[in-house]
Every structure is written in structure tokens, then in C-alpha cells.
Enzyme design. Sequence first.
Site, PDB file in Angstrom:
ATOM      1  CG  HIS A 162      46.460  45.438  18.308  1.00  0.00           C
ATOM      2  ND1 HIS A 162      47.816  45.613  18.157  1.00  0.00           N
ATOM      3  CD2 HIS A 162      46.228  45.374  19.650  1.00  0.00           C
ATOM      4  CE1 HIS A 162      48.372  45.656  19.370  1.00  0.00           C
ATOM      5  NE2 HIS A 162      47.433  45.500  20.291  1.00  0.00           N
ATOM      6  NE  ARG A 181      52.955  47.669  19.999  1.00  0.00           N
ATOM      7  CZ  ARG A 181      51.723  48.145  20.170  1.00  0.00           C
ATOM      8  NH1 ARG A 181      51.296  49.156  19.423  1.00  0.00           N
ATOM      9  NH2 ARG A 181      50.932  47.638  21.078  1.00  0.00           N
ATOM     10  CG  ASP A 182      59.289  47.683  20.618  1.00  0.00           C
ATOM     11  OD1 ASP A 182      58.044  47.813  20.607  1.00  0.00           O
ATOM     12  OD2 ASP A 182      60.054  48.523  21.135  1.00  0.00           O
ATOM     13  CD  GLU A 183      53.277  45.430  23.189  1.00  0.00           C
ATOM     14  OE1 GLU A 183      53.443  46.537  22.691  1.00  0.00           O
ATOM     15  OE2 GLU A 183      52.533  45.221  24.155  1.00  0.00           O
ATOM     16  CD  GLU A 231      47.649  49.181  19.959  1.00  0.00           C
ATOM     17  OE1 GLU A 231      48.467  49.641  19.139  1.00  0.00           O
ATOM     18  OE2 GLU A 231      47.976  48.797  21.092  1.00  0.00           O
TER      19      GLU A 231
HETATM   20  C1  BGC Z   1      49.248  45.598  23.751  1.00  0.00           C
HETATM   21  C2  BGC Z   1      47.805  45.259  23.982  1.00  0.00           C
HETATM   22  C3  BGC Z   1      47.722  44.748  25.375  1.00  0.00           C
HETATM   23  C4  BGC Z   1      48.044  45.942  26.235  1.00  0.00           C
HETATM   24  C5  BGC Z   1      47.809  45.813  27.664  1.00  0.00           C
HETATM   25  C6  BGC Z   1      49.599  46.724  24.646  1.00  0.00           C
HETATM   26  O1  BGC Z   1      50.864  47.189  24.501  1.00  0.00           O
HETATM   27  O2  BGC Z   1      49.535  45.830  22.434  1.00  0.00           O
HETATM   28  O3  BGC Z   1      47.113  44.722  23.004  1.00  0.00           O
HETATM   29  O4  BGC Z   1      46.603  44.052  25.731  1.00  0.00           O
HETATM   30  O5  BGC Z   1      49.313  46.447  25.969  1.00  0.00           O
HETATM   31  O6  BGC Z   1      46.837  46.653  27.941  1.00  0.00           O
END
Ligand code: BGC
Length: 872
Positions: free
Chosen positions: A767, A464-466, A746
Site C-alpha cells: 500500500h 486483494r479483491d480491491e 497498509e
Molecule cells: C483502501 C484504502 C482506502 C480506504 C478508504 C481501503 O479499503 O485499501 O487504501 O483509502 O479503504 O479509507
Amino acid sequence: MIKLQKIRCEYKNNPIGIGERRPRFSWQIISKLTNVVQSNYQLQVSQEEQFECILWDSGKVKSNDSVQVVYEGPELKASNRYYYRVKIWDQEGRASDWYTQYFEMGLLSHDDWKGIFISPEDESAADISKASYLRYGFKVTKEIAIARVYATALGMYELHLNGKRVGEAVLTPGWTNYKERLQYQTYDVTELLKKGENVIGATLGCGWYKGDLAGWVGKRNYYGDKTALLCQMLIRYVDGTQQLVTTNEDWKCSDSPILFSELYHGETYDARLEQENWATAEYDTSGWKPSHEVQQEISIVIPQEGPSVTRQEILKPLQLLITPKGEKVIDFGQNMSGWVRFKVQGKTGEKILLKHAEVLDAEGNFYTTNMRSAKCTIEYILKGDIAGETFEPHFTFQGFRYVMIESYPAVIDLANFEAIVIHSKMEETGVFTCSNEQINQLNKNILWGLKSNFIDVPTDCPQRDERLGWTGDAQVFIRTACFLRDTHTFFTKWLRDLKSEQFENGGIPFVIPDVLTHIIEKIDEKEVDHSSTGWADAAVICPWTIYQCYGDKRILEEQYETMKGWVKYIQSQVGEDLIWNTGFHFGDWLALDAKEGSYFGATPNDLTATAFFANSVAIMAKTAGVLGNKEDEKLFLELHTSIVKVFQNEFFTPRGRLAVRTQTAHVLALMFQLVPEEHKKRTVDTLIQLIQENDGHLSTGFLGTPYICQVLSENGRIEEAYSLLLKDDYPSWLYPITKGATTIWEHWDGIKPDGSMWSADMNSFNHYAYGAIGEWLYKVVGGIDTSEVSPGFKHIVFKPQPEERMTYAQTELECPYGKVILCWSVLEGKMFIHAEVPHNTTAEIHLPQTTKEMKKVHHVGSGKYDFEYLLG
Ligand code: BGC
């Protein structure tokens, strides 16, 4: 006979481009003998292979160090090659031969750089995501001895020399804290040059530097808005002279067929715009524009520290699906990171459009909602080559298992598609298998979580966009990762970024490299800045874990002030009473005891934060001890004692009830040794009761999950630990496997038992965080651990804890000294144990389930050991 193998400099075989000014050497001893211990070693370094003139001679050193022995000779010069050789003696005085290897230094300071950063772009390019070409012609007049290219970019680059792609790395220069640290890569290009006219070329794309980052906040141009290249070629001629070719304003630039390329979104490539042979001397550059200098401090440029990202595997499609909606979807059978390489034959102007997804929805349709704003789309416009054309993208990657073919100008033949798996190139070190196939699949999924997310930075997820270096995720997973792969240099690099991103007050950003501080202000209505407990503690936990797994003291020396700074930061937050109850924390993120609709687990932050505070201070005391800093050691020990006292006063009733009735509260208190000794049994009993009240399941999130089995097995409740591990209904580690998962999810309920999805805004299927259970599998089920006082597996602890629901486990680890093996199996009431201990280490073998008559612990030297006994 004593022989040596795997002789390495800075973990690499004959490396070039070394940046460490005092590189370190390692070797492994091989011999048919047993109980071999090195008694002495000798190292020599010379500039020529014959060692006629010796630059440094360690002399015969009385020492059993064979891992990361530090070079102590005169200063090493940039771009120079050095030969080193090593010889050892064992405890009986038997000597090995000399073994010779080499290493070559990179450019070491900004004075070594003669080139400038040049760009094909101007201000108007800030919102444009196309890639450009740059090229430069030069003459080679004499016979070449060696040639090296040192290159980096603001953005991402691919290098070409005389029409050939240089090197195997992708997504270069990798991702670091570009504000202060930008890695360059070193390439051996001796074979690519020729006498006469030569051309060096580069393709430049946005990458992390300029492209979209943290897509959900809509941020781009985080580090800058113009891509640029820095490159320097050193040619050494046979006659002893040399020539430099560097980036300068005579380089020419042009648009490329890459019309759009973004990490999250994919790539658009118009093959009609290809300029055949653009990086060869024959090519006519009329129409190409001049490039221009970009002001950028060269001082940020550093030698590459971590492993490169490369193409690692090729997966063939499993099947072509036609979904109920009529979508044509290729299933590669494995969730992964990388891209699709395809072949096609069609007419000019025809189009291919591919989309990527991790899962199908309950009806079996293509599901991309959980990608959020990441478009993960590849668009290719054909040039119409009758011989067919092949494509793979350049400056993007996708996290996917399924590929939807939205448009394709020919009949879909699966033979024309393959998935290219990419990740940082790390040596495979750990293997684990056991009698339970679901656990074996879990272990595979853990490994795929690592492969998919170790793309230069340890990321939370790859789709995703992360795709960010979340500190908490890295912290919980690091020990598992260190078993599966040699992650030493990968984490060394990331920790240097962490160090460089630490705030003056000691605070640590949520993600490293940091692209969130001052950018995100609220999460779930809560104000946020940085320094969340359990996340920022990565600053302390990660260096310590690397030290434990590889015995590398330098990482502790290097990170010590950062580690200490983090503890100081906590101290500035807690005040006199040492309970940390201020600031924003993710806490037991995603725990199932969270309120409906919330990500925050039920365990209160003051407990979680104070527990992690105690843990980090305990590690600090040990670290200070290792580094011989007695004063700090004493201070940290005293501080630790005080925190434990305060924790117990605050959270335990006088009769030993832990005031917070969650699984994670009990897990953390036990894990971090915060429970008053006399109340340990009650605390463990309550944890088990809490599990039973939850129908035998865990309800823990990011912070409780990694340790839950460990605290159970450490406290004599191995059966309950196995029960948790072996559950396969929701929520459990094995539940996703019953749903066909090939990576770690996740959420415990990413796909719910009824097939519906958890909310798409936070539902990654790749994840690695919950894969942290790997640590327990390898240490407790598998039975291989290092001793804390002789880290790096210099002293090995074999302590398997089998349980009757499994009949065997086989665990192998390539540790710095060589291969460690532990197998156990149970057959007809008999236990069989086989252990292998590499040379120059010692081990203790704890035999499980022995009878009273049998010796339980065996202290051994290197060799192979077998035990066979009736179960007690
Ligand atoms: C991420 C996590 C990260 C969290 C912070 C999420 O968006 O994917 O794995 O640790 O934000 O709590």
C-alpha cells in the site's frame, strides 16, 4: 555550442496516435557552457520531412519556454503524420541547429471510426469469465507505405496479426470511466503485414469492464455483460491510395484455451484447446461462429492518454521453500505486481496449479487470508508437447512475492520459473541514496509501492479483491510519485476520469474510476455515499501537484471547473459557520489512536475536514492566480481567510491550546497554516510532547503521516523529524524493514512484533500511502525542491537539511529541463555540497550548517557548483 536533446511531443519521442488537438513540444538544452538561458525559440511544423511546405511557423519567439510549448497552427488531421523542428538561441544570441522529430495524430472524432463493436458473446455470458478469439481475413494487393491499427475493447484484448502478437502493451485498453471514456490504442503494424492474404485476430477477456470488481461487495458486470472489440486498420499504399479494415459482422469467433480469466482471481488455461496458427491465413475456420454487433456509442472512444502497462522487469526466484506445512513455495524476494511465467514438460492433461501470496505467516507457512475473496490462482493444463511448453497469463495480474506450487507434473527446477513485473511505463526520473541502509531500503520499498500500484490507475493495493483508484491514497502519494517517475500523463488521464466522475453537486467518488457509489452503503456501521475529506481533495491537490512538478498549466485549465466544483460542494455542506461537520469521512484512517477494533483515527472529522477545506481553498486561490482569474483569486483568498479564522476560533483556546490532543490534529493545523502565529511554538511543542508521550513514535494515520516530518522540519525541529524517521521499532517507517518488508505496508503493524498478523480484512503489504514520506526524503534530506512560483523546476530550490545521524545523501532528478543533482556529505567536521543545475533554469542553493561568515544562500544559473566548509 548549444545543442538540444529529448525533443518531445506530448512527452513522447516521435509518438503515434496523438489525441491532443493542440499538441505541445518540449526540449532540453545541452551545452558545456554555464548560465545558459534560452532567449528565443522557433518551431515549425510540416507534413513532409524536408519542410518545403510549412504548415505552421511560430517565427522567432522571444521566450525562455522550453517545456510544453503549444502548437498554434491550423487544425491537425486524423491519422496524419507531421514533422516538427525546433531551433533555439541563448541569451548571447548563440543559435542551435534545427532538430527534427515527428508526431502522428490518432483518430480524433467518432466520425473517424468506420468499424463497429463486435462481440462473440450473448446474454448468457454475463457470469462467464472465459476469453474468446475473433479473427478476420483480408487481402493486401499493393506495396505498403505504412499501416496502423486503432483498437479497443469492452473488456480486455490482445491483438494478433498473421500469428504475431501486436504491440507490447498488456491489460489493454486500460481502465477508465468506461461509461464515458474508453481509450483506444494505436499500433504501427507496417512490418507485420504482407502482400496477399492477411489475418487480424484478437483475444477478448473480461477485464475491468465485465469481471469482478470491488470483490468484497460481490459486484461484476459493472459496465456491461458482453465483451466486444472495436478495431480499425488503416493501410496506406506507396501509390497514395489507402485501405481500411474494420471490425464488422464478418469477423468470426471461437472459444479459446482461456477457460477463465479474472483480474482478482487469476486464469485457467487448457493448452489442449489451443488452435495452432488461429490468426494466420493458413488456418481453417470451419467450426467458428459469426460475431455480432453490440450497440455501443462510439463517442466514448478516446485516444490513449496515459502510458501503457507493459512488462517491465523479470525477477528470478530467490529460493524454493518447503514450509512447515510441507507447501512448496517459491520466494521471488520482492513483493510486486505481475505474474509468473513458467516452462514445463509433461503429459497431456497434467496440471499446474499456482497460488500467490505476499507474506508467510508467523510459522513460515503460505498466507493468503489477507487476499480476501481474490483467488489469485493460475491453473494450466498441459497439451503434452515434448519440446516443453511455456505459459504466462493474459487478462489478470497478481500482487505477490511468494508462489505456492500446489501441483506441478515434474521436478521443480527454479530455472523454469520467473516473475514478470508489470506496471505503467513511466520514465525513471528520481534517484535517492543516503548513508543509512535502512532508509535506502525504505526508499526502495516506496518505489516498489509505486511500481506495484501504478497499473493504469493509481490503486490502493494490487493483491486483494480491491485494487481500486482510491483518491485519498493517490493524493497523499502523488508528490513522491512525481519524483520517482514521470507520472505526468499517468495522472493527466486519471484526473480526466476524476473530472468525468464528478457529481453534479461537485461531490467526488471515493475511487476513480468510480465503482463504489451506491454500491457500498455502510462502512463500520456508518452510512457512506461519496466525498470524504482528504480523499476527494485529490480533485484539487493532484492537478496542483502535477503543475508544481512539471510546470504544466494546461492541467490546471482543464481541471479548474472540477477543482472549483469540489470546493463549491464543501461550501454547500458547511453552512454559514464554515466548519465542516457533516457527512461521512474516512478521517485519519488507520491511525493508531483509533479505538480498539476501529479503522477511524481519533482526530475528529470536523477538524480534519475543515483543515482540508482550508487547504483546498488556498490551492484554489493560487490556481486562480496562475490562470489569471483575478476575481476568483480574490474570492478564494477571502474565503480562505474566513476559514482560517473560524478554524482558530473553533479549535484553539485563546491561550493557544489546540483543543484536539492528537498528533494528526497538530500536524494538519501546522501543515495547512491554520495556527495563529503567536501560538505556533506552543503547537509544535505540544506535537513533540505527543510524540514523546507515545514513546517517541508517531500515531498518525493516512492524513497525518505524510506531513508529520515536514511540519517538524519546517518549524525548526529537524532533529525530532530525523528521530521519527530513523525509529525502527513499531510503529515506524523502518519497523516493517526489520521484518523483511520489500514494499510499504497498509498498517504500521501488518505483521506485529510477535509475528502475528493484523486482522486479515484490511492488511495489505503493498500500500503506497505511508510511502508519502518519500516527498520529505527528497526535499529535506535530499534537498531538491521546485519553487512554487517557477514550477516544474524552472527555478530550483536546493535546501538540504542534514543531521548528524547521516553522513551523506545523493539525490538526482530528471526534471523537464534536464538533470538536477544535489549531493551533500560530512567528513571530519567538513561539509561538502555538490549541485548541478540544468540549462534554462535558475537555482538557489541554501548551504546548511554554515558559519556566520559564510554566505548562506547562493543564487545561480545553470552549471555545476561545489562548496566545502567547516561546519558552523
Ligand atoms: C483502501 C484504502 C482506502 C480506504 C478508504 C481501503 O479499503 O485499501 O487504501 O483509502 O479503504 O479509507
